[in-house]
Each structure stands twice: as structure tokens, then as C-alpha cells.
Scaffold this active site. Structure first.
Site, mmCIF file in Angstrom:
data_model
loop_
_atom_site.group_PDB
_atom_site.id
_atom_site.type_symbol
_atom_site.label_atom_id
_atom_site.label_comp_id
_atom_site.label_asym_id
_atom_site.label_seq_id
_atom_site.Cartn_x
_atom_site.Cartn_y
_atom_site.Cartn_z
ATOM 1 N N PRO A 2 0.832 -1.211 0.000
ATOM 2 C CG PRO A 2 -0.802 -1.577 1.616
ATOM 3 C CD PRO A 2 0.500 -2.106 1.121
ATOM 4 C CD GLU A 3 3.165 3.477 -4.143
ATOM 5 O OE1 GLU A 3 3.477 4.685 -4.143
ATOM 6 O OE2 GLU A 3 3.410 2.713 -5.093
ATOM 7 C CE LYS A 61 4.996 4.386 0.713
ATOM 8 N NZ LYS A 61 5.813 3.342 0.061
ATOM 9 N NE ARG A 298 11.698 -0.053 -4.640
ATOM 10 C CZ ARG A 298 11.290 0.900 -3.823
ATOM 11 N NH1 ARG A 298 10.307 1.709 -4.208
ATOM 12 N NH2 ARG A 298 11.835 1.079 -2.649
#
Length: 315
Positions: A2-3, A61, A298
Site C-alpha cells: 500500500p502507498e 505511509k 524494482r
């Protein structure tokens, strides 16, 4: 993972469903999910039972719920329940009648309120996240600790090391820009640096850079003020757009506090679109295909036409 928009969606849900309610009981079903609470499950439970959730606060976050005990709530809260969602953590409001989820780890039973579920459940398949009680400390700048309904100049100790995020009313562009110019790194690396600006993850960094027409390897010490304002504004806009849609939902494990998935993935322009035409170039009659490149273990997605590689990029 989740961002920021996903965590903000959860925060807003908890404000509606949990703020002002007292924790009446705690069930720790898997101690691994409270491993960050060093004093163990008995102390964890003892800190929560009888405490009232005063607010729900977010910086980047990081998410926490300031707690107070007693009838008069004298003075500011001293501790908070902090939630780290990790890769797959979910905070769900559920009625007593709803069967336990397969990966339910912690259950908080809340005081009765008409029309609202009785339980706040922490569900986590991969067990990278967790809950723990932490101290609240004064903020360095005297401003509120994060985005909240009743802002106080206090921050959860474990979040005190990170910078403010672009949606924080107390965010300072001047401070951000001064620190950015001192970095000798690539622009995306800087955007992902939580000590510089918090809450911008891989997805939204790619989207902000695409909107700003900047390449992720652009050296930060060459970035002009207007370019920095533009990319930061684009990051803010893309996250606000995601909030309006309920967040992204690449992973079925991400849901908001009521179990509903987000839909912003349908509006992404760069991230995850390898091999597809760049929508902006297509409107100008230019053929350009989104490319994917390895970046910090990434991926980064860019358009080779409207986001050209810098000559002396920092990768």
C-alpha cells in the site's frame, strides 16, 4: 505494498468508524503480528483495553491512533496504537456475526455505537505488517504530526524520522527544495527518500514523473525551481486522483477499511504499461511505446519521447 493514497483511504475509514470509541477487549491470535511491541501480548492488551481512540493520524505511509484513558481525557494523549500494513496488512471493520478471516491476526472489540461494526480486525496474510503501542513525542517544527481530524503537535516516535508528505498542510516546499538541491542523486531516488519527502512510492513516483515529463535519472542538483514545483505538484495531483478513486489495486490483498478495493490502476499512464503506447504522445500523433527498466531492484516505466534520458543521468 500500500502507498500513501491507500493508507489515507484507510485513515479516513477509521475516522468514520473507530474514532471516539473505546477498546473493550483485545484478542491476539498471532503474536507475530505484535512482534514490534517488545513487552509482549499482555502489555499490548493492557495498554489498549479501556483506552479511547481519539483520532487517526497519518504521515506518509505511517498510521497511528492516539489513545487516552479515563472519563475527562485530561491533557494530550501520551501513547498511540501504530499500524504498519507491510505488504498485505488490512484493517477491517466487521460485525460480530462475520466469520473470522483466514489470516486474522488481531481483533479489537470496540464500544457499541448504533449502525457501526463492533470489531476492528487486523488481517495479514504475509505477516510483514503489525500493530504496536508507541509513545507520542513533540514534532520538531511544532506543527501537527500529520494529517488528522484534530491535529496536535505530536507524532508517533517511530514516524518522527520521516519527512512530511505532499498532502500534509504543513509540508514546506522551500525546505524540500533546499534539501533536494543538496542531493547528488537521480530524481526518482530522491522522491523515494523518506527523509526528503514521505509517502511517494514506486507507482506514484513513475506517474508523477510521467506527468511532469521528467526522466527518473535527472540529476537533482540540476533541477530548476519550476521543475521541482512541477514534479511535486504532479505527485500531489496523482495521489489526490488516486484518493478519489480509492487507491490502486494491483494486489487483491489491498482493500480499504470496509473491504472494498481501489480502482486507480485503470487510470495509470506509465506504471505497469510496458509495451503500450504513451497516451500523451498518441494524442499528438506521435508513436511511442512505454518502456520498463530495472531500478533499485524494482521497475521504472517511462516514455522515451516525452521523458528523454538525461545526458549525465544518475541511475
Amino acid at each position: 505494498m500500500p502507498e500513501l493514497p491507500e493508507v489515507e483511504v484507510v485513515r479516513r475509514g477509521l475516522v468514520n468508524w473507530a474514532r471516539g470509541r473505546t477498546i473493550t477487549a483485545v484478542d491476539v491470535l498471532d503474536e507475530r503480528s505484535i512482534r514490534r511491541h517488545a513487552l509482549g501480548p499482555e502489555d499490548f492488551t493492557g495498554n489498549l483495553v479501556g483506552a479511547t481512540v481519539m483520532d487517526v493520524v497519518r504521515r506518509g505511509k505511517f498510521l497511528w491512533m492516539p489513545l487516552q484513558e479515563g472519563a475527562d481525557f485530561a491533557g494530550p494523549p501520551a501513547v498511540a496504537l501504530m499500524a504498519h500494513l507491510g505488504m498485505s496488512g488490512q484493517l477491517l471493520m466487521q460485525d460480530d456475526s462475520v466469520p473470522d478471516e483466514k489470516h486474522l491476526r488481531v481483533r479489537l472489540r470496540l464500544s457499541t455505537r448504533d449502525g457501526t461494526p463492533e470489531q476492528l480486525r487486523f488481517v495479514d496474510q504475509r505477516i510483514f505488517g503489525g500493530l504496536f503501542v508507541t509513545s507520542l513525542v513533540p514534532t520538531d517544527d511544532g506543527a501537527p504530526g500529520g494529517l488528522a481530524e484534530s491535529p496536535l503537535p505530536l507524532i508517533a516516535e517511530e514516524a518522527s524520522h520521516i519527512a512530511r508528505d505532499p498532502l500534509d498542510p504543513a509540508f514546506s516546499f522551500e525546505l524540500f527544495y533546499r534539501r533536494l538541491r543538496k542531493r547528488k542523486t537521480g530524481l526518482k531516488r530522491a522522491l523515494l527518500d523518506q527523509g526528503l519527502v514521505s509517502g511517494i512510492g514506486n507507482i506514484y513516483a513513475d506517474e508523477a514523473l510521467w506527468r511532469a515529463k521528467l526522466h527518473y535519472a535527472r540529476p537533482t542538483d540540476t533541477l530548476r525551481r519550476k521543475e521541482a514545483e512541477k514534479v511535486l505538484g504532479c505527485a500531489r495531483d496523482v495521489m489526490l486522483d488516486a484518493l478519489a478513486a480509492g487507491g490502486t489495486s494491483f494486489d487483491s490483498l489491498y482493500v480499504n477499511v470496509n473491504g472494498a478495493s481501489g480502482y486507480f490502476e485503470r487510470s495509470l499512464n506509465a506504471y505497469g504499461r510496458e509495451g503500450q503506447p504513451c497516451g500523451r504522445c498518441a494524442t499528438e500523433g506521435i508513436t511511442s511505446i512505454i518502456r520498463r527498466e530495472q531500478f533499485m531492484n524494482r521497475s521504472s516505466y517511462t516514455c522515451p519521447v516525452c521523458q528523454p534520458k538525461p545526458r549525465r543521468g544518475r541511475w
